[in-house]
Write an enzyme that holds these catalytic residues in place. Structure first.
Site, short mmCIF file in Angstrom:
data_model
loop_
_atom_site.label_atom_id
_atom_site.label_comp_id
_atom_site.label_asym_id
_atom_site.label_seq_id
_atom_site.Cartn_x
_atom_site.Cartn_y
_atom_site.Cartn_z
N LYS A 100 0.87 -1.17 0.00
CA LYS A 100 0.00 0.00 0.00
C LYS A 100 0.90 1.22 0.00
O LYS A 100 1.62 1.48 0.97
CB LYS A 100 -0.91 0.01 1.22
CG LYS A 100 -1.84 1.21 1.25
CD LYS A 100 -2.53 1.36 2.59
CE LYS A 100 -3.30 2.67 2.60
NZ LYS A 100 -3.62 3.12 3.96
N GLY A 161 -8.35 9.11 9.64
CA GLY A 161 -8.67 9.18 11.05
C GLY A 161 -9.74 10.18 11.43
O GLY A 161 -10.04 10.35 12.61
N ALA A 187 -9.60 5.49 4.13
CA ALA A 187 -9.56 6.66 5.02
C ALA A 187 -10.90 7.38 5.09
O ALA A 187 -11.57 7.57 4.08
CB ALA A 187 -8.47 7.64 4.62
N GLY A 188 -11.25 7.78 6.31
CA GLY A 188 -12.42 8.61 6.53
C GLY A 188 -13.66 7.91 7.03
O GLY A 188 -14.59 8.55 7.51
N ASN A 209 -9.10 1.60 9.89
CA ASN A 209 -8.38 1.29 11.12
C ASN A 209 -9.03 1.98 12.30
O ASN A 209 -9.61 1.35 13.19
CB ASN A 209 -6.91 1.68 10.99
CG ASN A 209 -6.07 1.29 12.18
OD1 ASN A 209 -4.86 1.48 12.19
ND2 ASN A 209 -6.65 0.72 13.24
N THR A 210 -8.98 3.32 12.31
CA THR A 210 -9.48 4.09 13.45
C THR A 210 -10.97 3.86 13.70
O THR A 210 -11.41 3.88 14.85
CB THR A 210 -9.22 5.59 13.24
OG1 THR A 210 -7.84 5.78 12.90
CG2 THR A 210 -9.52 6.38 14.50
#
Length: 260
Positions: A100, A161, A187-188, A209-210
């Site tokens: 990635k 995040g 992301a997001g 992830n977050t």
């Protein structure tokens, strides 16, 4: 749904949820969240994980026990040179050619540097890597990355995040419509409905992830994300009903009881 596999380069996966390994309170929580997510691809920041440490209790040992595909990423790299060097190191240490690619252009927003990403992708593709680049939700940039030979494109939905969800669904729809490689939203994502929307738009997968690690109950959220990605994919394949301005009765007019 068993035949609805996701193919990226020479790799094939049944789960369309990709997850990260950061921000969990400990390795046990990481393990339980990964298991609950059902993810087959787990991304690892090479700058934050000791790839040489593979003994019991290490992150690498945990991932190898889980029999997942490790997706090394170049998070924290701000130059082409750093990103390329990091990918080469991962391959030298025995990880796969699947990477990635992240080349960050701004420390505050963590938005990608498009020009640097294109340059790094060009180098890595020539060296035989299967490149999955993190990029802006820009159809032109995604097309250029595909033309270079990237195996997928990974446009952001919102800043890394942030948990803001899908900020520009129309760009994602254009990217999906024009791309001939898989589109993985990266992301997001903040909650399960965001993941479902991304999949309903036709995206081929979601990386997060977050959204899981930052939840009050990461294990339960991992399960929710697993179900959301699957539900969104099924809804996309099923095809939603057309939107209409006015109501349409669901019961037929025939057989209506006349006034006495």
């Amino acid at each position: 749904m068993t035949s609805d596999a996701l193919t990226i380069g020479r790799y094939t996966f049944t789960s369309r949820l990709f997850v990260g390994t950061g921000k969990y309170k400990d390795l046990d929580e990481t393990r339980r969240a990964l298991e609950a997510s059902g993810a087959e691809v787990v991304t690892v920041a090479l700058r934050r994980v000791n790839l040489k440490e593979r003994g019991e209790g290490s992150m690498m040992s945990l991932l190898q026990q889980g029999r997942v595909t490790i997706l090394p990423n170049t998070a924290g790299c701000y130059t082409v040179e750093d990103a390329v060097r990091t990918c080469r190191l991962a391959r030298e240490l025995g990880l796969s050619d699947l990477v990635k690619l992240e080349v960050i252009g701004d420390e505050r927003t963590l938005f990608p540097d498009n020009e640097a990403t294109l340059e790094a992708a060009r180098i890595l593709v020539k060296e035989g890597f299967t490149v999955l680049p993190y990029c802006m939700d820009d159809p032109i940039v995604c097309r250029k990355l595909e033309d270079i030979g990237c195996a997928a494109v990974m446009p952001l939905a919102a800043p890394i995040g942030s948990g803001l969800g899908i900020r520009n669904p129309y760009n994602l729809m254009i990217i999906r419509e024009t791309a001939k490689v898989p589109v993985i939203v990266d992301a997001g994502v903040g909650t399960a409905s965001d993941a479902a929307v991304a999949m309903e738009l036709g995206c081929d997968g979601v990386l997060m992830n977050t959204a899981i690690a930052g939840a009050r109950d990461p294990i339960l959220m991992a399960q929710a994300m697993k179900d959301a990605v699957r539900a969104g994919r099924m809804a996309y394949l099923a095809g939603r009903m057309p939107k209409k301005l006015y109501a349409t009765a669901s019961s037929p007019e025939q057989g209506k009881i006349a006034a006495l």
